[in-house]
Design an enzyme around this catalytic site. Sequence first.
Site, PDB file in Angstrom:
ATOM      1  N   GLU A   1       9.687  13.922   7.910  1.00  0.00           N
ATOM      2  CA  GLU A   1       9.872  14.966   8.908  1.00  0.00           C
ATOM      3  C   GLU A   1      11.168  14.765   9.683  1.00  0.00           C
ATOM      4  OE1 GLU A   1       5.516  16.604  10.191  1.00  0.00           O
ATOM      5  OE2 GLU A   1       6.339  14.929  11.320  1.00  0.00           O
TER       6      GLU A   1
ATOM      7  N   ASP B   1       0.805  -1.210   0.000  1.00  0.00           N
ATOM      8  CA  ASP B   1       0.000   0.000   0.000  1.00  0.00           C
ATOM      9  C   ASP B   1       0.839   1.262   0.000  1.00  0.00           C
ATOM     10  OD1 ASP B   1       0.977  -0.464   2.492  1.00  0.00           O
ATOM     11  OD2 ASP B   1      -0.776   0.249   3.567  1.00  0.00           O
ATOM     12  N   LYS B   2       2.091   1.176   0.392  1.00  0.00           N
ATOM     13  CA  LYS B   2       2.899   2.389   0.492  1.00  0.00           C
ATOM     14  C   LYS B   2       4.366   1.999   0.597  1.00  0.00           C
ATOM     15  CE  LYS B   2       2.522   2.501   5.491  1.00  0.00           C
ATOM     16  NZ  LYS B   2       2.164   3.269   6.671  1.00  0.00           N
ATOM     17  N   THR B   3       5.221   3.009   0.460  1.00  0.00           N
ATOM     18  CA  THR B   3       6.646   2.806   0.651  1.00  0.00           C
ATOM     19  C   THR B   3       6.912   2.545   2.121  1.00  0.00           C
ATOM     20  OG1 THR B   3       7.091   4.313  -1.167  1.00  0.00           O
ATOM     21  CG2 THR B   3       8.909   3.827   0.316  1.00  0.00           C
TER      22      THR B   3
END
Length: 643
Positions: A603, A488-490
């Site tokens: 961040e 679904d994502k890195t």
Amino acid sequence: MATHRPLLAPSPPLLSPKDPPDPQGPKLPDPIPSPLSQSYSRRTGSSRSRSSDKTAPDPLGELRSGSILDRPGSRHVGRAPTKRSGSERAGSQRELADEEARFVYINDPARTNQPVRFPDNSIRTAKYSVLSFLPRNLFEQFHRVAYVYFLILAGLNQVPQLGVFSPVASVLPLAFVLGVTAVKDAYEDWRRHRSDRAENARIAHVFSDGEFAPKPWREVQVGELVRVAANETLPCDMVVLSTSDPTGVAYVQTINLDGESNLKTRYARQETQAVAPHAMAGTIRCERPNRNIYGFHANLDLGGKKVSLGPSNIILRGCELKNTAWALGVAVYTGKDTKVMLNSSGAPSKRSRLEAHMNRETILLAVALAALCTIVSALAGAWLHTHRDELDDMPFYRKRDFSGREPDNYEWYGIGWEIAFTFMSAVIQFQVLIPIALYISMELVRVGQAYFMIQDKDMFDESTNSRLQCRALNINEDLGQIKYVFSDKTGTLTENKMEFRCASVQGVDYSSGGGGGGSDEYGGAAYNGPSEIVNDKILRPKMTVATDPELRNLLRAGTGYKARRACDFFLALATCNTIVPIEVDTSDPSVKLIDYQGESPDEQALVYAAAAYGFVLIERTSGHIIIDIFGERQRYFLTYHLS
């Protein structure tokens, strides 16, 4: 990047104890203007305006109630309504019906568990018990079609009319395979039982008789007050009543729930934040246990005053308290009623693709064997029917016994039964078509594979001093045979580690620093990066970042238009985030490292980069943050979170 960007109002630089107070009031920092006074957020659609002449309320006002924190010379921007601010902070105002609600009386577990006693806080992830092991394990093993086939063969060998030489010996191969698999499954489940006992025996601090006393997790009851310290795991689902932070903020890590290692914020209502534990009283009307880990609906009744509770007011079992000295809450869901246990489907019975393929092959071979035995028995029946008048004295097939005075029949049951016995005999004779030795070899090979994988030095993690653990021996062969990957994502299959490479300020590319991180920790006599001395202790950022010499000299000079814009750039990086600085001890007692933890690795990389260029984030609370800018500490008050 994180979705919550704080709007900050810079305050005057912090004065050291040796500096005399200014009778005309604190001065504003001249070299560093407000980084957010002329910026615009496309993501939120909220603008930040230029400074004007307005005076702010008390900077220690309540963050969650929406009070404005400011200084003279700045103007505040209204807060855009968001789903988070509406549901998580304020909670839902929908009233729960009595039949749909659970009533929890704070600090009164005896009343809470009457007339119906809620489940205790013990958990069980093991699959078997002493009584259920044998039938359930055999049921799961006979999901393999080959084992059913071998069981049928063992039954045929017990038929006396077939004349098997040793019927008992025919059962031994199947019993051996079942026994090896049962021992393997029993060992795996024993480890689950051991893990459950260790989990249930962990110690929680529960308020009882006027003090917090240690208590095993399994004995925690709904309605009891539980106190959790920093870096401890929560024993149950509890509503936060107060925290060590004056504004009631607690930071938690939910990696055991959703795999996210970033920090999330939870809040205690101000109505209970300042109440002492022995004075805690009230009724929580909450929804019944459910599997939704992202939702919570409840109301808190404090002496006739109703306060709504939402997802931001509950911390779930398995979460870890971070960057908060302590948090006090009341248990609302325990044991099997906790959301993490409701989402747990138990220990599954896993089967590899090879095993599924062998089941199909076994079925095909069994069909072929049945067809072959059917042909043999049909031909035997035809032969018996053709020679039915010659069977009495036919050599090698006499059905009459003439050894006594009176002729008698041998064990003759008729042509029909003889055809059936011929079919059974053919099955036994052709049983090698599906070799049971193959399955015995496979079980032994799996055990050997697990041993070599555990002993593999390349799979040893020195940082945690742990080896590979093979928790399911029957799926070893699936390793390395992945065909499709859905991510679904890195970060799901990668380290998800971000590094600051270079910066472009006012159209100038500063990329001669080489980029990347030098090492995991600052240290050694060769270190010449930013540091802060607090109480005779040196604070340094934990991660190194390669810097551009030209940009660093420009920031140190601090004069000129480009320098001011570069200062604005790195000040925005250091302030516009949700990073929480945490002090980490080192081998040198006089040196401490600052570990930045936040909701996004992006961040973290940006804040470490700002620290490498001299803009070090030192402290963050719910109301302000402190930035060290080339040795000068400045405080910025938090006004809003824009989502």
